[in-house]
Design an enzyme around this catalytic site. Structure first.
Site: not given
Lengths: 113, 113
Positions: A3, A6, A29, A86, A92, A99, A101
């Site tokens: 991941c 991670c 991001d 999401n 998406g 997570h 945003h």
């Protein structure tokens, strides 16, 4: 563990970290969609909102508190910001590690995608 | 109190309630932006994410848990869904009572507005 988030937690992949505590990490991001675009994640691997349990309630609340604190630090509290998570294919979800945003620094349209 | 969401909590304004517990209410958005579009709110009046305190951590976590449970009930868990909160003017916050949108039943584009 393959991941990417991670690996960011373990500092195996570099990131621009903006907030950290024992259980939460937040970083910019890499494909920002707004002047301020930060991801907040739990350090523990949780695939997404579908995979939370009652044990995660406090952690999930702390993530929302972190969003508020990060917005203050980034000076987007008064102008406004959108917080988005999401879950799954239709939404998406790009990385299978929960997570949120935080997006700010511009106006956002409706609907949200 | 002139808050429309407080009035929904008090049943002074009708709504299509889909989930309720002691501290949280969820009901269908009256201008849906997706086949499933539900709002989750705390029953107590909190203006928005800027106005939360550490006392709200558990409540905020419960709202995220409610989102997961509602997604299951609405059969959008496996297809996917987006959870969004707008704070302030740039984000287009339409009602000054903290609310999280759950949207599902279609594909969502990126960026989220």
């Amino acid at each position: 563990m393959d991941c990417i988030f991670c690996k960011i937690v373990k500092r195996e992949i570099p990131s621009q970290i903006v907030y950290e505590n024992e259980r939460i990490l937040a970083f910019r991001d890499i494909t920002p969609q707004a002047p301020v675009h930060i991801l907040i994640i739990p350090k523990a691997h949780i695939t997404g909102l579908n995979d939370i349990s009652r044990d995660h309630t406090e952690l999930l609340g702390e993530i929302q508190s972190a969003a508020k604190e990060i917005a203050e630090k980034e000076n987007i509290s008064s102008s406004g910001y959108r917080v988005v998570t999401n879950c799954g294919k239709n939404a998406g979800q790009a990385v299978d590690h929960l997570h949120y945003h935080i997006l700010g620094g511009r106006k956002f349209s409706w609907p949200p995608g």
